[in-house]
Design an enzyme around this catalytic site. Structure first.
Site, mmCIF file in Angstrom:
data_model
loop_
_atom_site.group_PDB
_atom_site.id
_atom_site.type_symbol
_atom_site.label_atom_id
_atom_site.label_comp_id
_atom_site.label_asym_id
_atom_site.label_seq_id
_atom_site.Cartn_x
_atom_site.Cartn_y
_atom_site.Cartn_z
ATOM 1 N N GLY A 42 33.195 22.561 81.973
ATOM 2 C CA GLY A 42 33.039 23.603 82.985
ATOM 3 C C GLY A 42 32.416 23.044 84.263
ATOM 4 N N SER A 43 31.625 23.862 84.936
ATOM 5 C CA SER A 43 31.182 23.534 86.297
ATOM 6 C C SER A 43 30.215 22.367 86.405
ATOM 7 C CB SER A 43 30.553 24.769 86.944
ATOM 8 O OG SER A 43 31.533 25.764 87.152
#
Length: 587
Positions: free
Chosen positions: A306-307
């Site tokens: 993810g981020s």
């Protein structure tokens, strides 16, 4: 008549010659056997009259960074029987069944088996072994050896690993450093007569075992304990499936803590940690569950980061010069790539923003744009340059590799999703190692536990060295990345990781696992401190939390609580107005 006499004489000479040849042959054979081959047959004779019993070597200890013992040894006994020496088989069977808590029929089969020596049970508590010895049973042998003992129970279970009945490592550091820890077994030799009965007056000869060397590791039990408590707390609060926390020095790769809850009891590693016994499991099903329990998700398993992976896209974009801090972006809540509309986490959009604000907002369209500016060829170039397509080389077995699209199969849509950390998988240790290189000035270090090898008396035998790759990114890019990530904590989505008096850098992440329809999430936060000169990097990953699942809301506070305790413990002081002003003056 004369012919008969002559024939008779010839016959005598033939017989005489044959006998002479036979005697010479026998004599030659005796000379060969007693002279040239005497050593060989002496050893054979000795083997017939000697009975050998192994003595386990004391395994080297595993010590934490402060010298505290994490893996030690406990004296136990091996109980054996010698068939030819047993005088009262029924008494032996009765006593051993009672003291060893075993079925009489099992013991009977071994007692009645005609063999030089038959092992009944290993790893018997010393008190039980002493009790059996006190019976004075003929033909029963009680030999002392060692069993591995872990003073802290389940702490760092998936790092330390454990040993089997033969005292050899099975998983973790125990198997990785087997050659250093295992030592050399000894022997007990007993002389017997032709019937296999020991000759009392000749006694036993003993070849003592050689103790293994000890291993000192970077893991600090105090830091590990606090990290495990923090993991267990958030796991219970969020009813999560599992939680992993990794703490390491980004400058040299030393790992201070590696937590994967639920852990398991190292002193009872073949009991499932589910808290309830399931008798309906087949042997194969139970073994599969044990294998899963023993896995270290920080390096054996991959996940969609993810981020937090936006740190990689950010670094590649800055290094390649396709983005600057002042570049303007606009986020309407999505970005169209080819025929795909890819959404931002904020569906209503972030509007106009520069690159720093895009990082603070963890805006997907901003990082999609940076990825597209880089292009597939350049993005792959930095994947290789940063070391993401190879394993980290951590000193634990079973490290998994990155699962990534092949370059030739990567189109714009795949590039866009990879740029913000989805549609591929890496290990937590890979993410932590790569980010370490991007914030420490561009040096890709090797994550590790082993620090030095010590002899049994505590003298250092050798310091363990690890490779370092330099020039992963420029110092200028590394400094810019640190400053951006510090602003993410001070002003952006990572503000829940902030600690007054400390400059913290970091990045939040919330990714959705496959299938997306299951609505299962992975919440994480990667942070480091002090932001200007990172001495510790922390990664918290929470799998399938219930309720609120955003990384900035539930994972960032975990790292904050750990850093608040660990930074002072490491001697990293809070900044005051005086030393902040002093640092500006010196600069």
């Amino acid at each position: 008549m004369k012919k008969n006499k002559t024939f008779h004489k010839k016959k005598i000479w033939i017989v005489f010659g044959t006998c002479t040849l036979l005697l010479l042959g026998l004599g030659g054979r005796l000379v060969y056997l007693m002279g040239i081959r005497s050593d060989y047959y002496y050893e054979k004779a000795q083997d017939l009259h000697e009975r050998e019993r192994d003595i386990k070597a004391k395994r080297g200890e595993i010590l934490d960074a402060q010298g505290k013992v994490l893996a030690s040894n406990k004296t136990v006994c091996t109980i054996s029987v010698i068939h030819s020496q047993i005088k009262d088989a029924e008494e032996v069977i009765s006593v051993l069944a009672k003291e060893l808590d075993m079925e009489e029929e099992t013991i009977r089969k071994r007692v009645e088996k005609v063999s030089s020596i038959e092992r009944i049970k290993t790893n018997v508590e010393k008190e039980v072994g002493d009790a059996i010895r006190d019976y004075g049973l003929s033909g029963v042998k009680v030999d002392e050896d060692y069993k591995r003992y872990y003073p802290y129970g389940s702490l760092a279970s998936k790092v330390l690993g454990f040993t089997g009945g033969d005292n050899q490592g099975i998983i973790g550091l125990e198997v990785e450093y087997e050659e250093i820890l295992n030592g050399t077994p000894g022997k007990i030799l007993t002389t017997t007569d032709a019937r296999g009965v020991e000759i009392d007056e000749m006694g036993e000869s003993r070849q003592d075992p050689v103790e293994g060397n000890s291993l000192q590791i970077s893991l600090d039990i105090s830091i590990q304990e606090f990290a495990q408590q923090a993991a267990e707390k958030v796991m219970e609060e969020k009813q999560a499936e599992r939680v992993s926390i990794l703490l390491m020095n980004p400058q040299n790769g030393e790992i201070y803590a590696c937590v994967n809850v639920p852990e398991f009891d190292l002193n009872d590693p073949f009991t499932l940690n589910t808290g309830s016994e399931n008798t309906s499991l087949s042997q194969e099903e139970e073994q599969d569950l044990l294998n899963q329990m023993w896995r270290n998700p920080c390096l054996n398993d991959t996940y969609e980061p993810g981020s937090t992976f936006k740190i990689i896209t950010m670094s590649a974009g800055l290094e390649e010069g396709v983005v600057s801090l002042e570049d303007s972006f606009y986020c309407p809540g999505y970005k169209v790539v080819d025929d795909r509309r890819i959404h931002c986490s904020k569906r209503t959009g972030h509007g106009a923003q520069n690159f720093i604000e895009g990082a603070q907002n963890s805006c997907n369209p901003v990082f999609i744009e940076v990825g597209l500016r880089l292009g597939v060829k350049n993005y792959y170039k930095y994947f290789r340059q940063f070391g993401l397509l190879k394993k980290t080389g951590i000193d634990l077995p079973g490290e998994a590799g990155t699962i990534m699209h092949k370059e030739e199969n990567m189109g714009n849509v795949e590039l866009a999703t990879v740029a913000f950390g989805q549609s591929f998988q890496i290990t937590p240790i890979q993410l932590a190692t790569t980010v370490s290189a991007l914030i420490n000035g561009g040096n890709r270090i090797t994550p590790h536990f082993g620090v030095n090898v010590q002899s049994p008396d505590g003298t250092q035998v050798k310091k363990i060295e690890y490779p370092v790759e330099t020039g992963i990114v420029s110092e200028e890019t590394s400094q810019t990345v640190r400053e951006i990530l510090e602003s993410v904590v001070s002003e952006g989505s990572g503000k829940n990781a902030g600690i007054e008096g400390y400059r913290i850098g970091g990045k939040t992440a919330t990714s959705q696992t496959l299938p997306r329809s299951a609505n299962r999430y992975i919440s994480s936060f990667l942070g480091f401190a002090p932001a200007e000169d990172p001495q510790i990097l922390g990664l918290c990953i929470i799998h399938d939390p219930k309720g609120v699942y955003y990384g900035g809301t539930i994972a960032a506070p975990v790292i904050r609580s750990i850093f608040a305790n660990v930074l002072p413990y490491l001697g990293i002081e809070k900044e005051t107005e005086e030393n902040v002003e002093a640092s500006f003056t010196e600069g």
